[in-house]
Design an enzyme around this catalytic site. Structure first.
Site, PDB file in Angstrom:
ATOM      1  N   LYS A  52       0.841  -1.203   0.000  1.00  0.00           N
ATOM      2  CA  LYS A  52       0.000   0.000   0.000  1.00  0.00           C
ATOM      3  C   LYS A  52       0.880   1.259   0.000  1.00  0.00           C
ATOM      4  O   LYS A  52       0.636   2.203  -0.748  1.00  0.00           O
ATOM      5  CB  LYS A  52      -0.941  -0.021   1.218  1.00  0.00           C
ATOM      6  CG  LYS A  52      -2.060  -1.052   1.081  1.00  0.00           C
ATOM      7  CD  LYS A  52      -2.804  -1.310   2.374  1.00  0.00           C
ATOM      8  CE  LYS A  52      -3.797  -2.465   2.196  1.00  0.00           C
ATOM      9  NZ  LYS A  52      -4.479  -2.870   3.430  1.00  0.00           N
ATOM     10  N   GLN A  96      -4.298  -1.699   9.717  1.00  0.00           N
ATOM     11  CA  GLN A  96      -4.249  -3.011   9.070  1.00  0.00           C
ATOM     12  C   GLN A  96      -4.833  -4.084   9.995  1.00  0.00           C
ATOM     13  O   GLN A  96      -4.435  -4.201  11.155  1.00  0.00           O
ATOM     14  CB  GLN A  96      -2.792  -3.355   8.704  1.00  0.00           C
ATOM     15  CG  GLN A  96      -2.644  -4.638   7.910  1.00  0.00           C
ATOM     16  CD  GLN A  96      -3.312  -4.574   6.524  1.00  0.00           C
ATOM     17  OE1 GLN A  96      -3.212  -3.589   5.806  1.00  0.00           O
ATOM     18  NE2 GLN A  96      -4.016  -5.638   6.168  1.00  0.00           N
ATOM     19  N   ASP A 119     -10.903   2.759   4.459  1.00  0.00           N
ATOM     20  CA  ASP A 119     -11.202   1.328   4.323  1.00  0.00           C
ATOM     21  C   ASP A 119     -12.717   1.088   4.284  1.00  0.00           C
ATOM     22  O   ASP A 119     -13.166  -0.006   3.963  1.00  0.00           O
ATOM     23  CB  ASP A 119     -10.601   0.541   5.501  1.00  0.00           C
ATOM     24  CG  ASP A 119      -9.314  -0.184   5.116  1.00  0.00           C
ATOM     25  OD1 ASP A 119      -9.139  -0.455   3.910  1.00  0.00           O
ATOM     26  OD2 ASP A 119      -8.515  -0.493   6.017  1.00  0.00           O
TER      27      ASP A 119
END
Ligand code: NAD
Length: 293
Positions: A52, A96, A119
Site C-alpha cells: 500500500k 491493518q 477502508d
C-alpha cells in the site's frame, strides 16, 4: 476466455490518480496523504502494508507508516488514531487488520473519523453504503467494481453468487452487486458456512465472487458456461520449492474454472491489486472532500 488482469485494470486507475497528483503538484498544492498503522509483525499484514505504501509513492500520494508492537495497550493505538483524526494534513487512515486479540477491533474502527475511513469499515459508512448514499466503499469490493467496469463486464439482471459474508468483503460485495449502480443490479445470493446446496447454487450463477479463504474451493462443476469468476481468496500454502517457502492460492481452482468461465481473475495478479486501487481512490476522495468543504 478473458483474463481479468488486475495489473492492467489497476494500472489504468493509478495512471488517472497520478495525473491528478501531478496536477496538484503543478498547482503548488499538497497531494493526498494516507496514514497506515500496523500493529505487530504478521507476515501477510507486513506485505499488504508495504505494498500500500509503495503504491502511494508510485501515484504521487504522501504516506506515513506507524508501526506499533504487538503487545501495545489498546489506548495507545486509539490515541494514535485520534492524533491522525485531528491532523488536517492526513486524509485517510488505515489500521491493518487483523489486530492482536487483546485489542477490540470494533472500537478501533469506530475511533477512526468516518470522513478519513478510507477502508470504509466504520458503521456510519457501512450504513451509508446500505442506503446507497455516497460513502467510502470497502477497498476490496470497490476494487472488484473497478475491475468489472474496466473490462466492461455486464451485471444488470445477472444472477450473482457471493461466497463469504465478512464485513470487509462478502457482505458489502453482496449489497453493492444488488444496488442500483452501474456495476450492480444483480440478483444476489449470499452463501456462507451454513449454506446448503452451495454447489448447485453456484452452478446457476452468471457471476461468482469467491471470498471465503479456502484454496481451490470453487471447482469446475460449480461454473456454468459463460460465468464470470472473481477470486478474492488469498491463502498462503506451504511450498518448499518456492524461495519464500509458500505460494499464494485463491479460492477458485483456476484450471478447472477456466474451462467454462467467460472471464476469470488470476491469483495472484487479480483482486489483490484492485484492492489497492480502491484504497487509493478512496484516499483521493477523502482529500477532495476535505478540500471542497
Ligand atoms: P473471513 O474469514 O472473515 O470470512 C470468511 C467467510 O467465508 C465467512 O463469512 C464464512 O461464513 C464463509 N465460509 C467459510 N467457509 C465456508 C464454506 N465452506 N462454505 C461457504 N462459506 C464459507 O474472510 P475474509 O476476510 O472475507 O477473506 C476471505 C478471503 O479473501 C481470505 O482468503 C482473505 O485472505 C482474502 N482477502 C483477499 C483480499 C484481496 O485483496 N484479494 C482482501 C481481503 C481478503
Amino acid at each position: 476466455m478473458l483474463v481479468l488482469d488486475g495489473k492492467i485494470a489497476s494500472a489504468a486507475v493509478k495512471a488517472t490518480l497520478l495525473a491528478q497528483t501531478q496536477a496538484l503538484k503543478t498547482a503548488g498544492k499538497r497531494t493526498p496523504h494516507l496514514a497506515a498503522i500496523l500493529v505487530g509483525n504478521n507476515g501477510a499484514s507486513e506485505t499488504y502494508v508495504a505494498s500500500k505504501v509503495k503504491n502511494c509513492e508510485e501515484t504521487g500520494f504522501e504516506s506515513t507508516l506507524v508501526r506499533l508492537d504487538a503487545d501495545i495497550a489498546e489506548n495507545v493505538l486509539l490515541e494514535k488514531i485520534i492524533e491522525f483524526n485531528n491532523n488536517p494534513l492526513v486524509d485517510g487512515i488505515l489500521v491493518q487488520l487483523p489486530l492482536p486479540k487483546h485489542i477490540d477491533e470494533a472500537k478501533v474502527i469506530e475511533t477512526i473519523n468516518p470522513s478519513k475511513d478510507v477502508d470504509g469499515f466504520h458503521p456510519a459508512n457501512v450504513g451509508r453504503l446500505v442506503q446507497g448514499l455516497p460513502t467510502f466503499i470497502p477497498a476490496t469490493p470497490y476494487g472488484i467494481l473497478l475491475m468489472l467496469e474496466h473490462f466492461n463486464i455486464p451485471t444488470k439482471g445477472k444472477n450473482a453468487v457471493v461466497i463469504g459474508r465478512s464485513n470487509i468483503v462478502g457482505r458489502p460485495m453482496s449489497i453493492l452487486l444488488s444496488s442500483n449502480i452501474p456495476q450492480g443490479n444483480c440478483t444476489v445470493t449470499l452463501c456462507h458456512s451454513h449454506t446448503t446446496h452451495l454447489k448447485s447454487i453456484c452452478a446457476q450463477a452468471d457471476i461468482i465472487v469467491a471470498a471465503l479463504g479456502a484454496p481451490n474451493f470453487v471447482t469446475g462443476d460449480m461454473v456454468k458456461p459463460g460465468a464470470v469468476i472473481i477470486d478474492v481468496g488469498i491463502t498462503r500454502v506451504e511450498d518448499p520449492t518456492s524461495k519464500k517457502g509458500f505460494r499464494i492460492k485463491g479460492d477458485v481452482n483456476y484450471e478447472e474454472a477456466s474451462v467454462n468461465a467467460s472471464a476469470i481473475t488470476p491469483v495472484p495478479g487479480g483482486v489483490g491489486l484492485m484492492t489497492i486501487a480502491g484504497l487509493l481512490k478512496n484516499t483521493m476522495k477523502a482529500y477532495e472532500a476535505a478540500h471542497l468543504s
